[in-house]
Every structure is written in C-alpha cells, then in structure tokens.
Design a protein around this motif. Structure first.
Motif, short mmCIF file in Angstrom:
data_model
loop_
_atom_site.label_atom_id
_atom_site.label_comp_id
_atom_site.label_asym_id
_atom_site.label_seq_id
_atom_site.Cartn_x
_atom_site.Cartn_y
_atom_site.Cartn_z
N THR A 247 -16.99 -6.08 18.06
CA THR A 247 -16.35 -5.25 17.04
C THR A 247 -15.00 -4.76 17.55
O THR A 247 -14.93 -4.20 18.66
N ALA A 248 -13.96 -4.98 16.78
CA ALA A 248 -12.64 -4.40 17.07
C ALA A 248 -12.54 -3.06 16.35
O ALA A 248 -12.92 -2.95 15.18
N ARG A 249 -12.05 -2.06 17.07
CA ARG A 249 -11.91 -0.71 16.50
C ARG A 249 -10.44 -0.31 16.50
O ARG A 249 -9.82 -0.22 17.56
N VAL A 250 -9.92 -0.08 15.32
CA VAL A 250 -8.52 0.28 15.17
C VAL A 250 -8.34 1.76 15.52
O VAL A 250 -9.00 2.63 14.93
N LYS A 251 -7.46 2.03 16.47
CA LYS A 251 -7.13 3.42 16.81
C LYS A 251 -6.09 3.97 15.84
O LYS A 251 -6.16 5.10 15.41
N TRP A 252 -5.10 3.16 15.53
CA TRP A 252 -4.11 3.51 14.50
C TRP A 252 -3.38 2.25 14.08
O TRP A 252 -3.22 1.31 14.87
N LEU A 253 -3.00 2.22 12.81
CA LEU A 253 -2.21 1.12 12.26
C LEU A 253 -1.21 1.73 11.31
O LEU A 253 -1.58 2.45 10.38
N ILE A 254 0.08 1.46 11.54
CA ILE A 254 1.13 1.96 10.66
C ILE A 254 2.00 0.79 10.23
O ILE A 254 2.24 -0.14 11.00
N ALA A 255 2.44 0.84 8.99
CA ALA A 255 3.27 -0.22 8.46
C ALA A 255 4.14 0.35 7.35
O ALA A 255 3.73 1.27 6.64
N VAL A 256 5.33 -0.22 7.18
CA VAL A 256 6.26 0.28 6.16
C VAL A 256 6.40 -0.71 5.01
O VAL A 256 7.14 -0.43 4.06
N THR A 257 5.71 -1.84 5.06
CA THR A 257 5.71 -2.79 3.95
C THR A 257 4.29 -3.33 3.76
O THR A 257 3.53 -3.45 4.72
N PRO A 258 3.93 -3.69 2.51
CA PRO A 258 2.63 -4.32 2.31
C PRO A 258 2.48 -5.63 3.09
O PRO A 258 1.38 -5.95 3.54
N ALA A 259 3.58 -6.37 3.25
CA ALA A 259 3.51 -7.63 4.01
C ALA A 259 3.08 -7.37 5.45
O ALA A 259 2.29 -8.13 6.02
N ALA A 260 3.59 -6.29 6.05
CA ALA A 260 3.23 -5.96 7.42
C ALA A 260 1.76 -5.54 7.49
O ALA A 260 1.04 -5.95 8.42
N GLU A 261 1.31 -4.74 6.53
CA GLU A 261 -0.11 -4.35 6.50
C GLU A 261 -1.01 -5.57 6.40
O GLU A 261 -1.98 -5.72 7.15
N ARG A 262 -0.69 -6.44 5.44
CA ARG A 262 -1.51 -7.63 5.23
C ARG A 262 -1.58 -8.47 6.51
O ARG A 262 -2.65 -8.90 6.94
N ALA A 263 -0.42 -8.68 7.13
CA ALA A 263 -0.37 -9.53 8.33
C ALA A 263 -1.19 -8.94 9.47
O ALA A 263 -1.88 -9.66 10.19
N LEU A 264 -1.14 -7.62 9.64
CA LEU A 264 -1.86 -7.00 10.75
C LEU A 264 -3.37 -7.03 10.51
O LEU A 264 -4.15 -7.28 11.44
N TRP A 265 -3.82 -6.78 9.27
CA TRP A 265 -5.26 -6.85 9.00
C TRP A 265 -5.77 -8.29 9.15
O TRP A 265 -6.84 -8.52 9.70
N HIS A 266 -4.99 -9.24 8.68
CA HIS A 266 -5.39 -10.64 8.84
C HIS A 266 -5.43 -11.03 10.32
O HIS A 266 -6.32 -11.78 10.74
#
Length: 418
Positions: A247-266
């Motif tokens: 299991t990967a556990r995210v400590k924090w994830l920040i993004a300023v565009t939906p493209a960046a969010e999508r790419a990081l979750w993928h």
C-alpha cells in the motif's frame, strides 16, 4: 478534605520548554520523554509569548500553543489568523477549567493583535464549539483499489507531453514553496507553509524519532513548468503466494492544474507492487475518483470535519471574501465571549465585492459566531443549518438568499494539519 492548590496558567518560558513538551506528549498519549536531538529540533517552533501552560506545584499539566498564520478566503485574499495547536490537559487535571483559561487568554491576545480569525484542527468534535469555533472545511480520504481502476498497467508516463521525475528532499525544499504558494492563493481554506514546514516534511529537521523519509515525485508540464508534487511512503507486505500486496500512503499531494493531479494519481497507481493507494486527506469534492476509468475503485475511507474557524472580527472577515451574487443580508451574530458579534448589514455587489457595517435594521438571519464561521468559507448551507435549528430565519427566504451569496462552486479545502 484538603483543598486543591490554585493552578498557575501562564506564558511558558523557554527554560520550561522540556517540561511543557513532556506534558504535551502525555496529553496526546505519546512517549513522554523525547531524545535530546528531537527535543532540540522542536525548540525551533518555540515563539516567545505564544506557548501557554498550566502548572501545578511547578509541573506542567496542560499545554496550549498558537502561531501566526495566513488563511486564504473565497476570492483569493488572505487574512491573518491565530493558529491554535498542541492543546492538551493531563488526565489528572481534567474538568478544572484549564482549557477555558488558556483559550480565553489566547483569543483575547489574538483579538488585540488584529487577527481576523483563529483556526485549529479538532482532535474531538464536541470541544471547540463552546469557544465560538465552527467547522469550516471537511476532508475525505479514499483508498484506491489499483487493480480495479481500469488503468493500463503498461502505461509508462503522462500522455499530455508532461513528465514525472523522482526528486529528493533538497529539490522539494527548492521547488515546493513556490508551487504551494500558487495553490494556496487560489484555494479557499488553504494556509501558508513556512520554511520550517518544508524542512520537517523532508526530514532536514526531525520532530519525530521514527521519521521515515518519503518518496517525492514532481510533475512538469510539456513546457517544463512544475505544476504538481507528491510525497508518499509504501509498506512491504507480501501474500502467502509470494504476491506483492503493498500500500502506498500519500503524505501530501499538491497541484495547480487538473492535468498535474491526473498525472500524479496515475503515477501512484502505476508503481510496481502497489495494489492500494491511501490518498491522505483531500477536498471532499476532489476530482480523484473521476481520474480513474472506474471511479468506484476509489472507496471513501474516512470523511470528517477538518479546519475549524473562530471569527474574531465579523466586519473584516465578511469584507475579505468575495460573493457569488449581488444582494444584501442583515445578520444578528451572537458571541457569548464578547470578542465580536452584533448586528451587521452585508452588501454584495455584482462584481463579487462585499461591504459589511454595523446596523440597527431588523435582522434577516440570527446565528452564533460559530455558525457564521461554518458558512463563511462557503462549504455549508444556511438552509441546512436552519433545518437543524442552528440558524434562525427572521425573514422568510433569508437562508436561501444567504446560500446564494455565500456558497461556492467548489468546496473549500485545507491541505494541512497543524
């Protein structure tokens, strides 16, 4: 019967920091004594005049700390906040009014300094309403069942021309502050992060003896601009059939565009051996589930209140934010502590600007300062609160009008715990 000696509630001197820290650890059910190097690291948080303790015979039995903070409101402006943290009362000294005394002193000092609000993350729900705090944002954590997402396991990277790079703590300290500033200037409910935050998050300063260095990944757009960043850890769990079940556990994830969010979750869902991703605390209307071909692969693990706000200046708080429509509303705001409150006329113009002035006009809505805080960042509905008996309509339709003015198209979110 012997009478109890009076307890001394006062500002903590730097020489008393170790005793104060021990009392805080006891209150949070942590190991009382810290290694000397960790204790020295935590001294970096000490600000003269902002730590309070209750002392019984020279021993600290309750703790309270506040620090200067900036809070982003609807529209992108920021207001000065009194951030409350490290609140404990030792189990031997409960129900003796110690928290009330410490809170009253701190809020009075915050009002005197000119802070617009006080903020905190509540460990327990029932405690802080009696001091005028109301839950102003909530947060949701999802667990992603990676095999169920429908993502192509052969995927090698973003399809939008961007790229993801693994970086170390030094890179995060260079790139993270600017990225976070860009996010928090547009995210109602977000708070600032100082240099110490980045140093502790990356392990350069260690507040915990069991600190585990996370992995860090950065998303860069096709033009090379940093638009997102994530810190995560992973466990080492294998099944009986020698199958990876990590299991990967995210400590924090920040993004300023939906493209960046999508790419990081993928990206997180593509890491070899990872079969589940715990997302950490996200906005309740986060786009995450719909970044997956099968949104049901992201199951809600926890949903709860998050940032609590205590308004200290009604006029400045209501004038700092913007509004969704033009209109006016007269609010009767009750504040039992006498720090703010009264009757106010809120006027919102078509361009979103608001003005607020005391008035003698008849009230449209009557509510407590805690309920006003719950409505202030746009997350809650006045119609809902009226149905619950927490807001009283003095004019029919006033709650619906309040929603038209105050509610926001996206929900406020505080990415941080403090």
């Amino acid at each position: 019967m012997t009478s109890r000696p009076a307890l001394d509630v006062r500002t903590v001197a730097e020489s008393e920091f170790a005793d104060w820290q021990r009392a805080m650890n006891i209150g949070f059910l942590r190991e009382p004594t810290l290694p000397e190097d960790v204790l020295d690291a935590r001294r970096a948080q000490f600000t003269a005049g902002r730590s309070t303790g209750a002392f019984d015979g020279g021993r600290c039995v309750a703790t309270f700390r506040s620090f200067a903070q900036e809070l982003t409101v609807v529209g992108g402006a920021t207001v000065p906040a009194d951030a409350v943290t490290n609140v404990t009362v030792s189990p031997t000294h409960r129900r003796r009014g110690l928290l009330s005394r410490m809170m009253e002193q701190d809020l009075a000092a915050a009002k005197e300094r000119g802070d617009v609000v006080a903020t905190l993350i509540a460990a327990e729900y029932p405690i802080y309403g009696r001091y005028g705090f109301g839950p102003a944002t909530s947060a949701t954590e999802w667990t992603i069942d990676v095999p169920r997402t429908g993502l192509d396991p052969r995927r090698s990277g973003p399809e939008d021309g961007g790229r993801i790079d693994l970086v170390d703590g030094e890179d995060v300290r260079k790139l993270g502050p600017d990225l976070h500033e860009r996010l928090r200037r547009r995210q109602p409910g977000a708070v600032d992060r100082d240099e110490l935050w980045w140093r502790t998050a990356t392990g350069e300063v260690r507040f915990h003896p069991t600190f585990r260095e996370p992995f860090h990944a950065v998303y860069r757009s096709a033009g090379g601009e940093v638009e997102g960043m994530v810190a995560y850890t992973a466990d080492d769990h294998w099944g009986d059939a020698k199958q990876p079940l990590n299991t990967a556990r995210v400590k924090w994830l920040i993004a300023v565009t939906p493209a960046a969010e999508r790419a990081l979750w993928h990206y997180l869902c593509s890491v070899d051996w990872v079969v589940a991703v715990r997302t950490g605390w996200r906005a309740p209307d986060d786009l995450l589930p719909h970044f997956l071909p099968d949104p049901r692969a992201a199951a809600v693990t926890t949903q709860a209140d998050w940032l609590w706000v205590r308004i200290l200046d009604v006029v400045r708080a209501l004038e700092a934010r913007t509004y969704q429509a033009a209109g006016s509303l007269v609010l009767e705001v009750a504040d039992g502590a006498g720090l703010t409150g009264g009757r106010f006329r809120l006027e919102a113009s078509a361009d979103g600007a608001g003005s607020c002035v005391p008035t003698a006009e008849g009230a449209d809505l009557t509510l407590s300062v805690a309920e006003l805080a719950t409505l202030w960042l746009g997350d809650e509905s006045a119609v809902r609160l009226a149905a619950l008996g927490r807001v009283r309509e003095e004019r029919a339709g006033a709650a619906r009008q309040a929603d038209a003015l105050l509610r926001t198209s996206r929900r406020p979110w505080c990415p941080d715990i403090f």
